[in-house]
Design an enzyme around this catalytic site. Structure first.
Site, short mmCIF file in Angstrom:
data_model
loop_
_atom_site.label_atom_id
_atom_site.label_comp_id
_atom_site.label_asym_id
_atom_site.label_seq_id
_atom_site.Cartn_x
_atom_site.Cartn_y
_atom_site.Cartn_z
N GLY A 5 0.82 -1.41 -0.15
CA GLY A 5 -0.01 -0.02 0.09
C GLY A 5 0.81 1.23 -0.04
O GLY A 5 0.34 2.35 -0.49
N PRO A 13 0.38 -1.55 -8.48
CA PRO A 13 -0.93 -2.20 -7.72
C PRO A 13 -0.24 -3.03 -6.39
O PRO A 13 0.59 -3.50 -6.43
CB PRO A 13 -1.52 -3.10 -8.63
CG PRO A 13 -0.50 -3.42 -9.63
CD PRO A 13 0.52 -2.01 -9.55
N ASP A 14 -1.31 -2.96 -5.47
CA ASP A 14 -1.09 -3.75 -4.23
C ASP A 14 -1.54 -5.13 -4.56
O ASP A 14 -1.86 -5.44 -5.67
CB ASP A 14 -1.57 -3.32 -3.04
CG ASP A 14 -3.36 -3.29 -3.00
OD1 ASP A 14 -3.64 -2.74 -2.16
OD2 ASP A 14 -3.72 -3.73 -3.85
N PHE A 15 -1.76 -5.98 -3.72
CA PHE A 15 -2.06 -7.52 -4.09
C PHE A 15 -3.55 -7.77 -3.67
O PHE A 15 -4.15 -8.23 -4.49
CB PHE A 15 -1.53 -8.26 -3.03
CG PHE A 15 0.13 -8.42 -3.47
CD1 PHE A 15 1.02 -7.49 -2.76
CD2 PHE A 15 0.60 -9.34 -4.26
CE1 PHE A 15 2.29 -7.52 -3.00
CE2 PHE A 15 2.08 -9.25 -4.73
CZ PHE A 15 2.90 -8.40 -4.18
N ARG A 16 -4.13 -7.13 -2.62
CA ARG A 16 -5.67 -7.59 -2.10
C ARG A 16 -6.56 -6.34 -2.35
O ARG A 16 -7.72 -6.80 -2.01
CB ARG A 16 -5.23 -8.11 -0.67
CG ARG A 16 -4.43 -9.43 -0.68
CD ARG A 16 -4.32 -9.73 0.55
NE ARG A 16 -3.52 -11.26 0.61
CZ ARG A 16 -2.01 -11.09 0.60
NH1 ARG A 16 -1.48 -10.07 0.43
NH2 ARG A 16 -1.42 -12.22 0.46
N ASN A 87 7.85 -5.38 0.34
CA ASN A 87 7.72 -5.08 -1.29
C ASN A 87 8.92 -5.39 -1.80
O ASN A 87 9.91 -5.61 -1.03
CB ASN A 87 7.62 -3.51 -1.17
CG ASN A 87 6.33 -2.96 -0.43
OD1 ASN A 87 5.17 -3.71 -0.18
ND2 ASN A 87 6.06 -1.80 -0.61
N ASP A 89 9.48 -4.11 -4.96
CA ASP A 89 9.78 -2.85 -5.92
C ASP A 89 11.04 -2.12 -5.70
O ASP A 89 11.47 -1.39 -6.54
CB ASP A 89 8.45 -2.08 -6.05
CG ASP A 89 8.52 -1.56 -4.69
OD1 ASP A 89 7.24 -1.43 -4.48
OD2 ASP A 89 9.29 -0.95 -3.91
N HIS A 106 10.27 -9.98 1.77
CA HIS A 106 9.89 -10.82 0.93
C HIS A 106 11.06 -11.06 -0.37
O HIS A 106 10.56 -11.31 -1.53
CB HIS A 106 8.65 -10.46 0.38
CG HIS A 106 7.73 -10.86 1.63
ND1 HIS A 106 6.34 -10.63 1.45
CD2 HIS A 106 7.68 -11.43 2.68
CE1 HIS A 106 5.56 -10.99 2.63
NE2 HIS A 106 6.69 -11.70 3.37
N CYS A 114 20.30 -19.46 -9.67
CA CYS A 114 19.76 -20.50 -10.70
C CYS A 114 18.95 -21.52 -9.80
O CYS A 114 19.54 -22.16 -8.79
CB CYS A 114 21.15 -21.02 -11.34
SG CYS A 114 20.53 -22.46 -12.27
N CYS A 138 20.49 -19.91 -16.78
CA CYS A 138 21.82 -20.04 -16.41
C CYS A 138 22.90 -20.06 -17.41
O CYS A 138 22.59 -20.93 -18.37
CB CYS A 138 21.61 -20.96 -15.44
SG CYS A 138 23.74 -21.26 -14.48
N CYS A 141 24.50 -23.60 -16.41
CA CYS A 141 23.75 -25.10 -16.59
C CYS A 141 22.80 -24.97 -17.29
O CYS A 141 21.83 -26.11 -17.35
CB CYS A 141 24.00 -25.53 -15.07
SG CYS A 141 22.25 -24.62 -14.50
N THR A 178 -0.26 -2.03 4.61
CA THR A 178 -0.14 -3.26 4.61
C THR A 178 -1.39 -4.18 5.35
O THR A 178 -2.15 -3.50 6.09
CB THR A 178 1.15 -4.16 5.26
OG1 THR A 178 0.80 -5.38 5.20
CG2 THR A 178 0.99 -3.57 6.81
N ASP A 204 -7.32 0.86 5.82
CA ASP A 204 -8.57 0.38 6.66
C ASP A 204 -7.91 -0.21 7.92
O ASP A 204 -6.44 -0.53 7.91
CB ASP A 204 -9.45 -0.81 6.19
CG ASP A 204 -8.65 -1.44 4.82
OD1 ASP A 204 -9.08 -1.44 3.66
OD2 ASP A 204 -7.32 -1.68 5.16
#
Ligand code: APR
Ligand code: ZN
Length: 283
Positions: A5, A13-16, A87, A89, A106, A114, A138, A141, A178, A204
């Site tokens: 957020g 965009p956020d996720f939810r 985030n 980003d 995250h 790889c 990679c 490999c 969040t 919220d």
């Protein structure tokens, strides 16, 4: 503690959020359910949807907003113990918060691994492939390279465990943009001492602010930038914020990626903030 957020004012965009959130707009990727785009088992079967999304989110396409620069100003004033962000980003780094003050819980696009031989690469090495809609492979490999974004079920980065010492030391906790839906990150909200005020700046009420408030919790509900602007006003930091943002904009104007990198009694101001807010949202 920051979530998606804080970056929606930058155009990501956020996720939810219903309708606008990423998870409401994944039909084009033809995946079985929204979270699959961040699931390893699905990635190994079909990495394409993730890389199509990665092309949208790849750092470099977006700029930090006012809320990011507020966190940078906290750092400049020696008030930021650490910023825990969910985030990917990279806008906290672009806003000039140094890596040692950051926990990207995250993961990040800054590095990639790889999936076969586990070799590490700089994320920049594969920007070209991702932008050209190619799945990066990679050079050693030929296994698929995955940016070091934490997928569901993957271990969080070692740095996340700095929380064991950081949160008990904190004397004020901001929780910004969040839904506090994803563990173990969400539980950090309860990791500060009970005497420590927690300030939620979010559209919220979420997490413990919705179902287990503490006597000294404060919630500034509504748009994240307006909420931060209100706090900056109370702190009398307007001029410093404008100077900082102007300086960072000039750096970008000169084509260089912004390089990364007194004491106001936040409690006194918080008292004002609390008086104005607690009544409004819980009155
Ligand atoms: N102003 C105020 N609040 C906002 C704004 C805004 N401009 N934009 C979004 N929000 C709020 C939303 O109402 C919501 O409460 O920010 C929150 C964003 O929640 P999510 O979309 O769930 O994002 P986040 O909490 O970061 O998700 C956590 O879930 O899928 C995983 O790994 C992914 O890191 C992500 C994690
Ligand atoms: Zn390899």
């Amino acid at each position: 503690m920051a979530g998606a957020g804080i970056s929606t004012p930058s155009g990501i965009p956020d996720f939810r959020s219903p309708g606008s959130g990423l998870y409401s707009n994944l039909e084009q990727y033809n995946i079985p359910y929204p979270e699959a785009i961040f699931e390893l088992m699905y990635f190994f079967v079909n990495p394409k949807p993730f890389f199509t999304l990665a092309k949208e989110l790849y750092p470099g396409n977006y700029r930090p907003n006012y809320a990011h620069y507020f966190l940078r100003l906290l750092h400049d004033k020696g008030l930021l113990l650490r910023l825990y962000t969910q985030n990917i980003d990279g806008l906290e780094r672009v806003a000039g918060i140094p890596p040692d003050k950051l926990v990207e819980a995250h993961g990040t696009f800054a590095t990639a691994t790889c999936t076969v031989c586990r070799r590490k690469f700089p994320g920049e090495d594969f920007r070209g492939d991702v932008m050209a809609d190619k799945v990066p492979h990679c050079p050693v490999c030929t296994g698929v390279i995955k940016p070091d974004i934490v997928f569901f079920g993957e271990e969080l980065p070692q740095r996340f465990f700095l929380h064991v010492t950081d949160f008990p030391m904190a004397d004020l906790l901001f929780i910004i943009g969040t839904s506090l839906e994803v563990e173990p990150f969400a539980s950090l909200a309860g990791a500060v001492r009970s005497s420590v005020p927690r300030v939620l700046i979010n559209r919220d009420l979420v997490g413990p602010f919705a179902w287990q408030q503490r006597y000294n919790d404060v919630a500034q509900l509504g748009d994240v930038v307006s909420g931060v602007e209100k706090l900056v006003e109370l702190l009398d930091w307007n001029e410093e914020m404008q100077t900082l943002i102007q300086k960072e904009k000039e750096k970008v104007g000169r084509g260089s990626e912004p390089c990364f990198p007194p004491s106001v009694s936040l409690f006194l101001v918080l008292g004002l903030f609390r008086g104005e807010q607690v009544h409004a949202c819980w009155g």
